[in-house]
Design an enzyme around this catalytic site. Structure first.
Site, PDB file in Angstrom:
ATOM      1  N   LYS A  91       1.731   2.297  -5.250  1.00 40.85           N
ATOM      2  CA  LYS A  91       2.118   1.799  -6.432  1.00 40.85           C
ATOM      3  C   LYS A  91       1.111   1.698  -7.615  1.00 40.85           C
ATOM      4  O   LYS A  91       1.582   2.335  -8.642  1.00 40.85           O
ATOM      5  CB  LYS A  91       2.346   0.002  -6.142  1.00 40.85           C
ATOM      6  CG  LYS A  91       3.357  -0.326  -5.345  1.00 40.85           C
ATOM      7  CD  LYS A  91       3.567  -1.771  -5.098  1.00 40.85           C
ATOM      8  CE  LYS A  91       2.125  -2.593  -4.380  1.00 40.85           C
ATOM      9  NZ  LYS A  91       2.111  -1.937  -2.907  1.00 40.85           N
TER      10      LYS A  91
ATOM     11  N   GLN B 104       2.059  -6.037  -3.283  1.00 43.16           N
ATOM     12  CA  GLN B 104       2.480  -6.225  -1.814  1.00 43.16           C
ATOM     13  C   GLN B 104       3.556  -5.605  -1.720  1.00 43.16           C
ATOM     14  O   GLN B 104       3.956  -4.374  -2.368  1.00 43.16           O
ATOM     15  CB  GLN B 104       2.784  -7.716  -1.579  1.00 43.16           C
ATOM     16  CG  GLN B 104       1.265  -8.549  -1.428  1.00 43.16           C
ATOM     17  CD  GLN B 104       0.570  -8.863  -2.678  1.00 43.16           C
ATOM     18  OE1 GLN B 104       1.437  -9.351  -3.740  1.00 43.16           O
ATOM     19  NE2 GLN B 104      -0.517  -8.598  -2.781  1.00 43.16           N
TER      20      GLN B 104
ATOM     21  N   GLY C 195      -4.708  -4.231  -3.820  1.00 42.68           N
ATOM     22  CA  GLY C 195      -5.606  -3.134  -4.040  1.00 42.68           C
ATOM     23  C   GLY C 195      -4.982  -1.990  -4.424  1.00 42.68           C
ATOM     24  O   GLY C 195      -4.046  -1.443  -3.697  1.00 42.68           O
ATOM     25  N   HIS C 196      -4.634  -1.635  -5.720  1.00 42.33           N
ATOM     26  CA  HIS C 196      -3.980  -0.578  -6.260  1.00 42.33           C
ATOM     27  C   HIS C 196      -4.889   0.485  -6.703  1.00 42.33           C
ATOM     28  O   HIS C 196      -5.935   0.357  -7.605  1.00 42.33           O
ATOM     29  CB  HIS C 196      -2.930  -0.925  -7.533  1.00 42.33           C
ATOM     30  CG  HIS C 196      -1.997  -1.978  -7.246  1.00 42.33           C
ATOM     31  ND1 HIS C 196      -1.135  -2.328  -7.860  1.00 42.33           N
ATOM     32  CD2 HIS C 196      -1.801  -2.583  -5.663  1.00 42.33           C
ATOM     33  CE1 HIS C 196      -0.468  -3.348  -7.007  1.00 42.33           C
ATOM     34  NE2 HIS C 196      -0.855  -3.334  -5.718  1.00 42.33           N
TER      35      HIS C 196
ATOM     36  N   ASP D 133       0.742  -1.121   0.238  1.00 38.89           N
ATOM     37  CA  ASP D 133      -0.082   0.217   0.053  1.00 38.89           C
ATOM     38  C   ASP D 133       1.027   1.347  -0.068  1.00 38.89           C
ATOM     39  O   ASP D 133       0.425   2.205   0.613  1.00 38.89           O
ATOM     40  CB  ASP D 133      -0.975   0.277   1.291  1.00 38.89           C
ATOM     41  CG  ASP D 133      -1.763  -1.212   1.504  1.00 38.89           C
ATOM     42  OD1 ASP D 133      -2.438  -1.678   0.290  1.00 38.89           O
ATOM     43  OD2 ASP D 133      -2.313  -1.630   2.378  1.00 38.89           O
TER      44      ASP D 133
HETATM   45  P1  GDP Z   1      -0.813   0.345  -3.455  1.00 36.54           P
HETATM   46  O1  GDP Z   1      -1.477  -0.828  -3.078  1.00 36.54           O
HETATM   47  O2  GDP Z   1       0.592   0.523  -3.198  1.00 36.54           O
HETATM   48  O3  GDP Z   1      -1.320   0.683  -4.967  1.00 36.54           O
HETATM   49  O4  GDP Z   1      -1.513   1.596  -2.449  1.00 36.54           O
HETATM   50  P2  GDP Z   1      -3.183   1.620  -2.159  1.00 36.54           P
HETATM   51  O5  GDP Z   1      -3.689   2.055  -3.506  1.00 36.54           O
HETATM   52  O6  GDP Z   1      -3.542   0.262  -1.696  1.00 36.54           O
HETATM   53  O7  GDP Z   1      -3.081   2.749  -1.076  1.00 36.54           O
HETATM   54  C1  GDP Z   1      -2.539   3.897  -1.170  1.00 36.54           C
HETATM   55  C2  GDP Z   1      -3.463   5.109  -0.865  1.00 36.54           C
HETATM   56  O8  GDP Z   1      -2.696   6.320  -0.960  1.00 36.54           O
HETATM   57  C3  GDP Z   1      -4.636   5.349  -1.985  1.00 36.54           C
HETATM   58  O9  GDP Z   1      -5.758   5.558  -1.552  1.00 36.54           O
HETATM   59  C4  GDP Z   1      -3.898   6.358  -2.918  1.00 36.54           C
HETATM   60  O10 GDP Z   1      -4.906   6.964  -3.767  1.00 36.54           O
HETATM   61  C5  GDP Z   1      -3.386   7.307  -1.751  1.00 36.54           C
HETATM   62  N1  GDP Z   1      -2.176   7.953  -2.182  1.00 36.54           N
HETATM   63  C6  GDP Z   1      -1.250   7.751  -3.095  1.00 36.54           C
HETATM   64  N2  GDP Z   1      -0.204   8.869  -3.278  1.00 36.54           N
HETATM   65  C7  GDP Z   1      -0.552   9.452  -2.481  1.00 36.54           C
HETATM   66  C8  GDP Z   1       0.000  10.822  -1.878  1.00 36.54           C
HETATM   67  O11 GDP Z   1       1.023  10.961  -2.220  1.00 36.54           O
HETATM   68  N3  GDP Z   1      -0.840  11.444  -0.829  1.00 36.54           N
HETATM   69  C9  GDP Z   1      -1.888  11.043  -0.524  1.00 36.54           C
HETATM   70  N4  GDP Z   1      -2.543  11.866   0.522  1.00 36.54           N
HETATM   71  N5  GDP Z   1      -2.518   9.931  -0.916  1.00 36.54           N
HETATM   72  C10 GDP Z   1      -1.655   9.046  -1.771  1.00 36.54           C
HETATM   73  P1  IMO Z   2      -0.658  -4.171  -2.014  1.00 36.17           P
HETATM   74  O1  IMO Z   2      -0.682  -4.788  -3.585  1.00 36.17           O
HETATM   75  C1  IMO Z   2      -0.847  -4.810   2.082  1.00 36.17           C
HETATM   76  C2  IMO Z   2      -0.983  -8.747   3.461  1.00 36.17           C
HETATM   77  C3  IMO Z   2      -2.269  -9.169   4.206  1.00 36.17           C
HETATM   78  C4  IMO Z   2      -1.696 -10.227   5.429  1.00 36.17           C
HETATM   79  C5  IMO Z   2      -0.675 -10.879   4.581  1.00 36.17           C
HETATM   80  C6  IMO Z   2      -1.075 -12.212   3.927  1.00 36.17           C
HETATM   81  O2  IMO Z   2      -2.321  -3.312  -2.378  1.00 36.17           O
HETATM   82  O3  IMO Z   2       0.292  -3.413  -1.493  1.00 36.17           O
HETATM   83  P2  IMO Z   2      -2.488 -12.794   1.859  1.00 36.17           P
HETATM   84  O4  IMO Z   2      -4.066 -12.587   1.642  1.00 36.17           O
HETATM   85  O5  IMO Z   2      -1.813 -12.348   0.775  1.00 36.17           O
HETATM   86  O6  IMO Z   2      -2.246 -14.234   2.057  1.00 36.17           O
HETATM   87  O7  IMO Z   2      -2.196 -11.980   3.119  1.00 36.17           O
HETATM   88  O8  IMO Z   2      -0.237  -9.874   3.537  1.00 36.17           O
HETATM   89  N1  IMO Z   2      -1.286  -8.241   2.081  1.00 36.17           N
HETATM   90  C7  IMO Z   2      -1.170  -6.959   1.876  1.00 36.17           C
HETATM   91  N2  IMO Z   2      -1.090  -6.002   2.788  1.00 36.17           N
HETATM   92  N3  IMO Z   2      -1.122  -4.451   0.744  1.00 36.17           N
HETATM   93  C8  IMO Z   2      -1.051  -5.624  -0.174  1.00 36.17           C
HETATM   94  O9  IMO Z   2      -1.180  -5.401  -1.395  1.00 36.17           O
HETATM   95  C9  IMO Z   2      -1.167  -6.866   0.542  1.00 36.17           C
HETATM   96  N4  IMO Z   2      -1.344  -7.974  -0.006  1.00 36.17           N
HETATM   97  C10 IMO Z   2      -1.270  -8.859   1.101  1.00 36.17           C
HETATM   98  O10 IMO Z   2      -2.904  -8.107   5.014  1.00 36.17           O
HETATM   99  O11 IMO Z   2      -1.080  -9.376   6.380  1.00 36.17           O
HETATM  100 MG    MG Z   3      -2.845  -1.589  -1.847  1.00 35.84          MG
END
Ligand code: GDP
Ligand code: IMO
Ligand code: MG
Length: 425
Positions: free
Chosen positions: A16, A221, A40-41, A13
């Site tokens: 990415k 991840q 979840g991106h 998270d």
């Molecule tokens: P990922 O799994 O690495 O793609 O990240 P996620 O999408 O799960 O979580 C990142 C969250 O931060 C999302 O809600 C993005 O919209 C948000 N986000 C990304 N970059 C920034 C930033 O620079 N500032 C803020 N405030 N939010 C951001």
């Molecule tokens: P993105 O790509 C954050 C974590 C789960 C748990 C562990 C194992 O959005 O960054 P799983 O379901 O993979 O067997 O769970 O890994 N986990 C993540 N945490 N971002 C993710 O993906 C994750 N994918 C798995 O919360 O701790």
């Molecule tokens: Mg994510």
């Protein structure tokens, strides 16, 4: 014309989705190489927010070929519903999405087992999407590849074998498990559509790189969730680190030009496991609220804490990072002081390394920085950032021993300071 790997440097998270979307503006192909619908991106364009789980984050760039590599585990139902959602929002992906016929299928029993195990003593806080059990089948050599969807008889045989393998576990969990027919019935509505998207993706990626195309290999991840290099057993079941891009997409290491690591200006983790710089106070709550730190897949509140530099140095090392992209710097705005872990005190003394095998006996050594109050979202260059934010960023860069290529200061595309675009020039 490089092939660039984008990896999470923390526990996932890191942003990415946003950064891959930005870097694919000039790309020809984007490849997801591992993980599955546990990812979840998030992509934010204007007022619209889209969360992709299986489909690569470059999907909004309509001339980019999207590839799901053989390192992935794919729930056919999730994939189809994700494509329908995208279509409903005016994003036509299906014609330019190629899915590896060697990727493994997440089937209903994987999801059942993941869910049941999470109710027991050994729970690790998974996303309950069946990802772990599906990879277990793959390594146990009784998995069902998506390629098997082409041949009904073969599919029946493979599902039967997998169910036989899981029978004792299901019985121990108090579940009778599905019959082969039930599983096949669940697959049937999506089968033809999935088969149409299948191909051998490894030669496609290789050809693109040979033809000097710009290829982004999108990690899911993060480094500390890697099954080999993460905080085992609180990890995912795949290889999110840069080496996983080679295996999961089928690209030799010599063909990768650059590896970029994503790091939040603080740290989050969702699920169980060690997190030494975790905050259990009002500052942690504030970061969660301002940063909207709630899982994009499960909605779970993410644990929050200070940035961990020893962990970042570890990520630089394990991934061979060439550059860092710092995200969510804006979330720290308004804090009087910003702390960062610079070292650990361990039973064997103080260390700047990440003591991954003795995190339970290690105490983070924190250094404090002065905060800033200016909103960052409108800055488009380093010079436009407040001095305190700039100092913080430069400190991270120097302590990590890795140059900064980007700073993200808001969820939207334009809220970004690009210092060096890997596809420029
Ligand atoms: P990922 O799994 O690495 O793609 O990240 P996620 O999408 O799960 O979580 C990142 C969250 O931060 C999302 O809600 C993005 O919209 C948000 N986000 C990304 N970059 C920034 C930033 O620079 N500032 C803020 N405030 N939010 C951001
Ligand atoms: P993105 O790509 C954050 C974590 C789960 C748990 C562990 C194992 O959005 O960054 P799983 O379901 O993979 O067997 O769970 O890994 N986990 C993540 N945490 N971002 C993710 O993906 C994750 N994918 C798995 O919360 O701790
Ligand atoms: Mg994510």
């Amino acid at each position: 014309m490089p092939a660039v790997v984008i990896v999470g440097a923390q526990w996932g998270d890191e942003g990415k989705g946003k950064i891959v979307d930005i870097f694919t503006e000039r790309a020809d192909m984007v490849v997801r190489y591992g993980g599955g619908p546990n990812a979840g991106h998030t992509l934010v364009v204007g007022d619209e927010k889209i969360v992709v789980r299986l489909v690569p984050s470059g999907v909004l760039r309509k001339d980019v070929t999207c590839v799901l590599g053989q390192g992935m585990v794919i729930d056919p139902k999730s994939l189809v519903s994700e494509l329908d959602d995208l279509e409903a929002r005016g994003v036509a992906a299906e014609g330019r999405l190629v899915v590896s016929d060697r990727a493994h299928a997440i089937l209903p029993y994987h999801v059942t087992i993941d869910g049941l195990r999470e109710q027991g003593k050994g729970a690790i806080g998974t996303t309950k999407r069946g990802v772990g059990p599906c990879y277990e089948d793959k390594v146990a050599r009784r998995g069902v590849t998506l390629g098997a969807f082409r041949d009904a008889a073969r599919l029946r045989e493979l599902v039967g074998r997998a169910l036989e393998g899981w029978a004792p576990m299901l019985a121990a969990l108090g579940d009778r498990g599905p019959t082969v027919d039930e599983v096949l019935e669940a697959i049937e509505p999506t089968r033809a559509r999935i088969v149409k998207m299948l191909a051998a993706t490894q030669p496609l990626v290789e050809r693109a790189i040979k033809d000097q195309k710009r290829v982004v290999l999108e990690g899911a991840q993060g480094t500390l969730l890697d099954v080999d290099h993460g905080t085992y057993p609180f990890v995912t079941s795949s290889t999110p680190t840069a080496g996983g891009a080679c295996v999961g997409a089928g690209v030799g290491p010599s063909r990768i030009d650059e590896v970029i690591g994503l790091v939040k200006a603080y740290t989050t983790r969702v699920g169980g496991g060690p997190f030494p710089t975790e905050l259990h106070d009002a500052v942690g709550d504030r970061i969660r609220k301002v940063g909207a730190e709630f899982g994009s897949v499960t909605g779970r509140p993410r644990r929050t804490g200070w940035l961990d530099l020893p962990a970042l140095r570890y990520a630089v090392s394990v991934n061979g990072l060439d550059g860092l992209a710092l995200t969510k710097l804006d979330v720290l705005t308004g804090l009087d002081e910003v702390k960062v872990c610079v070292a650990y005190d361990t039973p064997s003394g103080r260390t700047g390394d990440f003591p991954i095998d003795e995190l339970d006996r290690a105490t983070p050594v924190l250094e404090s920085f002065r905060g800033w109050n200016e909103e960052l979202g409108k800055a488009r260059s380093m010079a436009e950032l407040p001095a305190a934010a700039r100092d913080y960023l430069r400190f991270i860069e120097s302590e990590a021993g890795c140059p900064m290529v980007l700073a993200s200061i808001g969820p939207r595309r334009d809220e970004t300071i690009v210092l060096r675009d890997p596809f420029a020039g």
